[in-house]
Scaffold this motif. Structure first.
Motif, PDB file in Angstrom:
ATOM      1  N   CYS A   1      -3.211   7.921  -3.361  1.00 16.85           N
ATOM      2  CA  CYS A   1      -2.464   6.854  -2.672  1.00 16.85           C
ATOM      3  C   CYS A   1      -2.887   6.696  -0.965  1.00 16.85           C
ATOM      4  O   CYS A   1      -2.554   6.087  -0.230  1.00 16.85           O
ATOM      5  CB  CYS A   1      -1.060   6.912  -2.695  1.00 16.85           C
ATOM      6  SG  CYS A   1      -0.583   6.475  -4.393  1.00 16.85           S
ATOM      7  N   GLY A   2      -3.889   7.798  -0.656  1.00 15.76           N
ATOM      8  CA  GLY A   2      -4.381   7.717   0.651  1.00 15.76           C
ATOM      9  C   GLY A   2      -3.749   8.351   1.763  1.00 15.76           C
ATOM     10  O   GLY A   2      -3.768   8.222   2.752  1.00 15.76           O
TER      11      GLY A   2
ATOM     12  N   SER B   1       0.795  -1.325   0.091  1.00 16.42           N
ATOM     13  CA  SER B   1      -0.137  -0.004   0.011  1.00 16.42           C
ATOM     14  C   SER B   1       0.906   1.231  -0.100  1.00 16.42           C
ATOM     15  O   SER B   1       1.986   1.367   0.306  1.00 16.42           O
ATOM     16  CB  SER B   1      -0.983   0.182   1.167  1.00 16.42           C
ATOM     17  OG  SER B   1      -0.069   0.042   2.365  1.00 16.42           O
TER      18      SER B   1
ATOM     19  N   SER C   1      -1.514   3.486   7.635  1.00 20.98           N
ATOM     20  CA  SER C   1      -2.683   3.202   7.997  1.00 20.98           C
ATOM     21  C   SER C   1      -2.700   2.734   9.575  1.00 20.98           C
ATOM     22  O   SER C   1      -1.882   1.986   9.850  1.00 20.98           O
ATOM     23  CB  SER C   1      -3.506   2.236   6.987  1.00 20.98           C
ATOM     24  OG  SER C   1      -3.379   2.738   5.741  1.00 20.98           O
TER      25      SER C   1
ATOM     26  N   ASN D   1       0.173   3.995   1.728  1.00 25.32           N
ATOM     27  CA  ASN D   1       0.113   5.032   2.634  1.00 25.32           C
ATOM     28  C   ASN D   1       0.441   4.309   4.118  1.00 25.32           C
ATOM     29  O   ASN D   1       0.251   2.949   4.339  1.00 25.32           O
ATOM     30  CB  ASN D   1      -1.270   5.534   2.725  1.00 25.32           C
ATOM     31  CG  ASN D   1      -2.491   4.476   2.876  1.00 25.32           C
ATOM     32  OD1 ASN D   1      -2.765   3.568   2.065  1.00 25.32           O
ATOM     33  ND2 ASN D   1      -2.988   4.654   4.022  1.00 25.32           N
TER      34      ASN D   1
ATOM     35  N   ARG E   1     -11.001   2.280   4.365  1.00 24.87           N
ATOM     36  CA  ARG E   1     -10.072   3.615   3.965  1.00 24.87           C
ATOM     37  C   ARG E   1     -10.242   4.338   2.786  1.00 24.87           C
ATOM     38  O   ARG E   1     -10.887   3.493   1.757  1.00 24.87           O
ATOM     39  CB  ARG E   1      -8.574   2.958   3.866  1.00 24.87           C
ATOM     40  CG  ARG E   1      -7.918   2.323   5.175  1.00 24.87           C
ATOM     41  CD  ARG E   1      -6.591   2.036   5.031  1.00 24.87           C
ATOM     42  NE  ARG E   1      -5.960   1.285   6.280  1.00 24.87           N
ATOM     43  CZ  ARG E   1      -5.824   0.105   6.375  1.00 24.87           C
ATOM     44  NH1 ARG E   1      -6.507  -0.791   5.864  1.00 24.87           N
ATOM     45  NH2 ARG E   1      -5.562  -0.301   7.686  1.00 24.87           N
TER      46      ARG E   1
ATOM     47  N   SER F   1      -4.160   9.422   9.528  1.00 16.78           N
ATOM     48  CA  SER F   1      -4.499   8.171   8.436  1.00 16.78           C
ATOM     49  C   SER F   1      -5.791   8.782   7.730  1.00 16.78           C
ATOM     50  O   SER F   1      -6.510   9.465   8.016  1.00 16.78           O
ATOM     51  CB  SER F   1      -4.372   6.771   8.853  1.00 16.78           C
ATOM     52  OG  SER F   1      -5.599   6.601   9.678  1.00 16.78           O
ATOM     53  N   ASN F   2      -5.729   7.560   6.575  1.00 16.13           N
ATOM     54  CA  ASN F   2      -7.158   7.847   5.660  1.00 16.13           C
ATOM     55  C   ASN F   2      -8.212   6.766   6.168  1.00 16.13           C
ATOM     56  O   ASN F   2      -9.269   6.691   5.544  1.00 16.13           O
ATOM     57  CB  ASN F   2      -6.727   7.540   4.132  1.00 16.13           C
ATOM     58  CG  ASN F   2      -6.033   6.049   4.175  1.00 16.13           C
ATOM     59  OD1 ASN F   2      -5.741   5.554   5.098  1.00 16.13           O
ATOM     60  ND2 ASN F   2      -6.233   5.578   2.774  1.00 16.13           N
ATOM     61  N   THR F   3      -8.098   6.073   7.464  1.00 20.46           N
ATOM     62  CA  THR F   3      -9.145   5.345   7.950  1.00 20.46           C
ATOM     63  C   THR F   3     -10.251   6.012   8.349  1.00 20.46           C
ATOM     64  O   THR F   3     -10.171   6.844   9.173  1.00 20.46           O
ATOM     65  CB  THR F   3      -8.387   4.690   9.120  1.00 20.46           C
ATOM     66  OG1 THR F   3      -7.423   3.787   8.642  1.00 20.46           O
ATOM     67  CG2 THR F   3      -9.346   3.579   9.682  1.00 20.46           C
TER      68      THR F   3
ATOM     69  N   TYR G   1      -9.523   6.994  -0.550  1.00 19.56           N
ATOM     70  CA  TYR G   1      -8.480   7.349  -1.632  1.00 19.56           C
ATOM     71  C   TYR G   1      -9.050   8.316  -2.470  1.00 19.56           C
ATOM     72  O   TYR G   1     -10.380   8.193  -2.833  1.00 19.56           O
ATOM     73  CB  TYR G   1      -8.008   6.134  -2.400  1.00 19.56           C
ATOM     74  CG  TYR G   1      -7.294   5.238  -1.381  1.00 19.56           C
ATOM     75  CD1 TYR G   1      -5.840   5.008  -1.187  1.00 19.56           C
ATOM     76  CD2 TYR G   1      -8.286   4.249  -0.722  1.00 19.56           C
ATOM     77  CE1 TYR G   1      -5.480   4.220  -0.446  1.00 19.56           C
ATOM     78  CE2 TYR G   1      -7.557   3.083   0.132  1.00 19.56           C
ATOM     79  CZ  TYR G   1      -6.138   3.190   0.340  1.00 19.56           C
ATOM     80  OH  TYR G   1      -5.633   1.936   1.042  1.00 19.56           O
TER      81      TYR G   1
ATOM     82  N   CYS H   1     -13.812   9.469  -5.635  1.00 20.83           N
ATOM     83  CA  CYS H   1     -13.115   8.681  -4.639  1.00 20.83           C
ATOM     84  C   CYS H   1     -13.456   7.268  -4.660  1.00 20.83           C
ATOM     85  O   CYS H   1     -14.223   6.914  -5.528  1.00 20.83           O
ATOM     86  CB  CYS H   1     -13.362   9.198  -3.331  1.00 20.83           C
ATOM     87  SG  CYS H   1     -14.937   9.093  -2.609  1.00 20.83           S
TER      88      CYS H   1
ATOM     89  N   ILE I   1      -6.975  14.130   1.040  1.00 16.01           N
ATOM     90  CA  ILE I   1      -6.642  12.765   0.871  1.00 16.01           C
ATOM     91  C   ILE I   1      -5.936  12.673  -0.535  1.00 16.01           C
ATOM     92  O   ILE I   1      -6.649  13.207  -1.481  1.00 16.01           O
ATOM     93  CB  ILE I   1      -7.796  11.552   1.133  1.00 16.01           C
ATOM     94  CG1 ILE I   1      -8.331  12.047   2.655  1.00 16.01           C
ATOM     95  CG2 ILE I   1      -7.489  10.485   0.833  1.00 16.01           C
ATOM     96  CD1 ILE I   1      -7.394  11.677   3.606  1.00 16.01           C
TER      97      ILE I   1
END
Length: 473
Positions: A256-257, A21, A25, A23, A196, A279-281, A198, A183, A253
């Motif tokens: 790639c997140g 991945s 996370s 990013n 998550r 994070s993008n969570t 992106y 997205c 964001i």
């Protein structure tokens, strides 16, 4: 009574295999299951795993023309019968004129980064058996799971505009600012079912193109990343959304997140600073802004704290059973059926939003301007504001509407408060929570708005406690 309440290379270097991945996370808390039945994506049995639900702000339970297929105001994301997730695999350097040939494989997901007229980078993605992918955007093509459109907004009107535009009109804007492939959300198929987000979605050829003018760059580890034109903004709540609602900080964001501070303006080519500790969570209460519409992410665990449509109907009936009366006309007031929207009923309660006194409708009490007398000695024109006969406070006088979208509530408390100036009624915790949240508007402005209709909030607090008069008998 007072109620409380995205290959072919031209002399390329060796292809590089990428890490799983792009990013960093962080895991999210375990998700439970919701008791609320809502249409979702590919439920596979009677009790499928629900990852969460997306709710578009500014639509009180359904779109103006009704929810139809993938175009709706709310969508539940379920575990798919077969995983369709993807993950980065190999990176290729190619000549820009050969990009289209390099992307001829329709079964291969890829992201193309155009660095110049002669040089592009293509990142191939491979199938990921551990994740499900859901795509969101304005396009009605089949690869989009959730079709979202923006609506024209006046900012301070009292209509049903999308909150991302802060607005009030009911019609769709002439030119949408939401990307066709805005997205994508990747959900882990095993517990704790982390979701998550992106920026950007794959088109019908399974590609994402970031053109020469798009904000893009090489990362410190030799990979690529970039931002979409108008960006995908996310704000995670500072605390628990349902227990201690407090706004977080709006971030952008990347494809790639990764998480970045906001750009100076929405479509500026210079990215913001990387925020490494975020994070993008998605978590319960996370807001996703697509520059034209704002979406709320609710987890199954969070939804258990919200009222169902049946519970909202019970609350409506309880309000009416108390037989609230107009303190002037002494006629009994009643909230209309939840299915009845935008059509004012003759028994519907109205409120003076500056004081909270609830009345029946009357066509007197307009406040006159204190300016000079009009032509021919006529009386001065009315300002449109009313003077409350109970306390003499002057302000807007609007009908009260119950908030019908239970997923926007922070609890299932009694509907004792209303947003100003639109008059949408819900619990005290809900009005207090949403009044603190600045929602994106335009290219760089933020304003708190009613989550049910998108109207910008006014007054010191943005909400008012309702004061009902009980029956005199």
């Amino acid at each position: 009574m007072v109620l409380e309440g995205s290959s072919e290379a031209l002399c390329p270097p060796p292809s590089l295999e990428l890490r799983p991945s792009c990013n960093k996370s962080q895991p999210s808390p375990p998700l439970g299951s919701s008791s609320q039945p809502h249409d979702g994506v590919f439920p596979e049995d009677k009790e499928p795993v629900k990852y969460g639900e997306l709710i578009v702000l500014g639509h009180n339970g359904s779109l103006a023309n009704g929810d139809k297929g993938r175009r709706r105001s709310r969508l539940a994301l379920y575990k798919r019968p077969k995983a369709n997730g993807v993950k980065p695999d190999v990176i290729h350097n190619v000549s820009t004129p050969l990009v289209s040939k390099a992307l001829s494989n329709k079964s291969q997901h890829s992201i193309s980064y155009t660095l110049s007229r002669s040089h592009s980078v293509i990142v191939e993605y491979t199938h990921d058996t551990n994740t499900d992918m859901f795509q969101i955007g304005r396009s009605t093509e089949s690869m989009i799971d959730f079709v979202v459109t923006d609506t024209a907004g006046s900012g301070s009107g009292q209509g049903g505009g999308a909150a991302g535009e802060g607005g009030g009109g009911g019609g769709q804007s002439a030119q949408s600012t939401i990307s066709r492939y805005a997205c994508r959300i990747m959900c882990e198929r095993s517990a704790p079912y982390t979701a998550r987000i992106y920026a950007a979605g794959f088109d019908s050829s399974k590609n994402i193109f970031l053109g020469e003018r798009a904000a893009k760059w090489r990362t410190s580890d030799g990979l690529m990343d970039g931002l979409t034109t108008n960006g995908v903004l996310v704000m995670h709540p500072a605390g628990e959304f349902v227990s201690e609602p407090a706004p977080g900080v709006w971030r952008e964001i990347s494809v790639c997140g990764n998480v970045f501070a906001l750009r100076e303006t929405r479509s500026a080519q210079q990215r913001g600073k990387l925020v490494e500790n975020e994070s993008n969570t998605l978590q319960d209460g996370s807001l996703i802004d697509l520059c034209g519409a704002t979406l709320l992410w609710r987890t199954p665990a969070g939804l258990r704290h919200t009222p169902t449509l049946k519970q909202l109907e019970s609350l409506r009936q309880e309000l009416n059973a108390a037989r609230p009366q107009c303190p002037v006309g002494f006629n009994t007031l009643a909230f209309p059926s939840l299915a009845q929207r935008e059509i004012v009923d003759k028994k519907q309660p109205w409120v003076y939003v500056n004081c909270g006194h609830v009345h029946g409708y009357h066509n007197w009490g307009y406040r006159k301007d204190k300016g000079p007398v009009g032509p021919g000695g006529t009386a001065p024109a009315s300002t449109g504001e009313r003077e409350c006969p109970m306390c003499r406070r002057v302000g807007p006088y609007v009908p009260l509407w119950l908030g019908c979208e239970g997923g926007l509530y922070l609890d299932a408390g009694p509907p004792t408060h209303a947003f100003c100036p639109c008059g949408h009624v819900c619990s005290e915790k809900t009005v207090v929570g949403w009044s603190q949240i600045p929602l994106p508007h335009g290219t760089h402005a933020f304003h708190a708005a009613c989550p049910f209709c998108g109207t910008w909030l006014t007054g010191e607090q943005g909400h008012i406690k309702l004061i009902f008069q009980g029956p005199v008998d």
